[in-house]
Enzyme design. Sequence first.
Site, PDB file in Angstrom:
ATOM      1  N   ASP A 174       0.534  -0.834  -0.016  1.00  0.00           N
ATOM      2  CA  ASP A 174       0.123   0.037  -0.372  1.00  0.00           C
ATOM      3  C   ASP A 174       1.292   1.632  -0.182  1.00  0.00           C
ATOM      4  O   ASP A 174       1.976   1.601   0.876  1.00  0.00           O
ATOM      5  CB  ASP A 174      -0.178  -0.057   1.299  1.00  0.00           C
ATOM      6  CG  ASP A 174      -1.962  -1.001   0.858  1.00  0.00           C
ATOM      7  OD1 ASP A 174      -2.010  -1.973   0.256  1.00  0.00           O
ATOM      8  OD2 ASP A 174      -2.929  -1.177   1.939  1.00  0.00           O
ATOM      9  N   ASP A 175      -0.270   2.382   0.031  1.00  0.00           N
ATOM     10  CA  ASP A 175       0.865   3.730   0.156  1.00  0.00           C
ATOM     11  C   ASP A 175       1.740   4.857  -0.843  1.00  0.00           C
ATOM     12  O   ASP A 175       1.967   5.920  -1.082  1.00  0.00           O
ATOM     13  CB  ASP A 175       1.388   3.939   1.261  1.00  0.00           C
ATOM     14  CG  ASP A 175       0.366   4.123   2.553  1.00  0.00           C
ATOM     15  OD1 ASP A 175      -0.500   3.385   1.931  1.00  0.00           O
ATOM     16  OD2 ASP A 175       0.573   4.478   3.734  1.00  0.00           O
ATOM     17  N   HIS A 204      -6.259   3.148  -3.709  1.00  0.00           N
ATOM     18  CA  HIS A 204      -5.801   2.849  -1.941  1.00  0.00           C
ATOM     19  C   HIS A 204      -6.502   4.303  -1.729  1.00  0.00           C
ATOM     20  O   HIS A 204      -6.572   5.219  -0.505  1.00  0.00           O
ATOM     21  CB  HIS A 204      -4.812   2.890  -1.905  1.00  0.00           C
ATOM     22  CG  HIS A 204      -4.010   2.564  -0.398  1.00  0.00           C
ATOM     23  ND1 HIS A 204      -5.085   2.012   0.154  1.00  0.00           N
ATOM     24  CD2 HIS A 204      -3.241   3.110   0.877  1.00  0.00           C
ATOM     25  CE1 HIS A 204      -4.627   1.948   1.847  1.00  0.00           C
ATOM     26  NE2 HIS A 204      -3.953   2.979   1.930  1.00  0.00           N
ATOM     27  N   HIS A 222      -5.472   9.141   0.993  1.00  0.00           N
ATOM     28  CA  HIS A 222      -5.057   8.116   2.409  1.00  0.00           C
ATOM     29  C   HIS A 222      -6.334   8.659   3.555  1.00  0.00           C
ATOM     30  O   HIS A 222      -5.367   8.902   4.771  1.00  0.00           O
ATOM     31  CB  HIS A 222      -4.164   8.348   2.674  1.00  0.00           C
ATOM     32  CG  HIS A 222      -3.476   6.597   3.588  1.00  0.00           C
ATOM     33  ND1 HIS A 222      -3.929   6.762   4.525  1.00  0.00           N
ATOM     34  CD2 HIS A 222      -2.327   5.859   2.880  1.00  0.00           C
ATOM     35  CE1 HIS A 222      -3.429   5.122   4.830  1.00  0.00           C
ATOM     36  NE2 HIS A 222      -3.183   5.103   3.777  1.00  0.00           N
ATOM     37  N   TYR A 250      -6.184   2.316   5.960  1.00  0.00           N
ATOM     38  CA  TYR A 250      -6.262   1.726   7.784  1.00  0.00           C
ATOM     39  C   TYR A 250      -7.031   0.744   7.456  1.00  0.00           C
ATOM     40  O   TYR A 250      -7.390   0.111   8.519  1.00  0.00           O
ATOM     41  CB  TYR A 250      -7.041   2.772   8.575  1.00  0.00           C
ATOM     42  CG  TYR A 250      -5.824   4.560   8.133  1.00  0.00           C
ATOM     43  CD1 TYR A 250      -4.682   4.803   8.929  1.00  0.00           C
ATOM     44  CD2 TYR A 250      -6.775   5.579   7.603  1.00  0.00           C
ATOM     45  CE1 TYR A 250      -4.324   5.542   8.653  1.00  0.00           C
ATOM     46  CE2 TYR A 250      -6.049   6.453   7.318  1.00  0.00           C
ATOM     47  CZ  TYR A 250      -5.092   6.784   8.305  1.00  0.00           C
ATOM     48  OH  TYR A 250      -3.585   7.904   7.605  1.00  0.00           O
ATOM     49  N   HIS A 275       3.955  -2.697   3.697  1.00  0.00           N
ATOM     50  CA  HIS A 275       3.839  -1.003   2.778  1.00  0.00           C
ATOM     51  C   HIS A 275       4.833  -0.668   1.828  1.00  0.00           C
ATOM     52  O   HIS A 275       6.199  -1.252   2.184  1.00  0.00           O
ATOM     53  CB  HIS A 275       3.682  -0.363   3.920  1.00  0.00           C
ATOM     54  CG  HIS A 275       2.450  -0.204   4.370  1.00  0.00           C
ATOM     55  ND1 HIS A 275       1.679  -0.799   5.497  1.00  0.00           N
ATOM     56  CD2 HIS A 275       1.384   0.814   4.062  1.00  0.00           C
ATOM     57  CE1 HIS A 275       1.035  -0.916   5.740  1.00  0.00           C
ATOM     58  NE2 HIS A 275       0.308  -0.091   4.983  1.00  0.00           N
TER      59      HIS A 275
HETATM   60 ZN   LIG Z   1      -2.780   2.962   3.507  1.00  0.00          ZN
END
Ligand SMILES: [Zn+2]
Length: 246
Positions: free
Chosen positions: A42-43, A97, A101, A138, A194
Amino acid sequence: MFASWICIFALATLVLAIPTRRELPQVITKCTVPNTAALTFDDGPYIYLKNVSDTLSAAGATGTFFFNGQNYDCIYTRESVDGAAYAYSKGHQIGSHTWSHGHLTTLDKTQLVSEFSRTEDALKKILGVVPAFTRCPYGEYNDLVRQVAYERGQTLVNWDFDSGDSVGKTPEESKNLYDDVANEHPSTLLALNHEVYETTVGIVLPHAIEVLQEAGYRLVSVAECLGIEPYRYQGDASPRDASWTC
Ligand SMILES: [Zn+2]
Ligand SMILES: *[C@@H]1O[C@H](CO)[C@@H](O)[C@H](O)[C@H]1NC(C)=O
């Protein structure tokens, strides 16, 4: 009399076509194809993306990346676009995603639609794909988030294993968590990582690949571990234009 039956019929059709919240698809937390493990990242897109892609590919593994529009970096920078296009071209799965965020459970419907659509639009522009999977930041969702995801054809996917890299676990602790789960040997694994931490990329990921493959898992994309199509649309990327800004 006849008219009122038509009316009732029309109403029933309408009601059936809009699922009540209770009937909305569940958020997926587990793979279903036995003996598969899906490593998710992710991210990004961020500076280690090509490294993750290469590390996976070198092991014959396929990974899944859930990209933000604007988080560690803007998805439209040349480096982000390069990295995303590279990972996609190597066969790794690309999902959303959401844009910034945020905590989706605090947003109203207009804000949610924006969080989803801006990211989907960006992926369509830079890669030529509209993803079929979204991971909520999250892992947070409520009925309204599920409703918006449903309306946009997005399957929401969380995880059943957290490497802990975003919540303060050291690389050693994350490696131990992978050791433990490989020993427990569940039928499938859907793992949260991540791509934005150098230690995840350089230390934890190579270890995770090694212990999971030694335990006999096939490392596949989220789509493959579920037997669902990864994309709603696949075509050509667009040329860069003035709209490629965050
Ligand atoms: Zn994230
Ligand atoms: C990825 O980065 C790590 C740490 O910086 C490095 O040790 C490793 O060789 C890199 N792997 C690839 C495939 O580039």
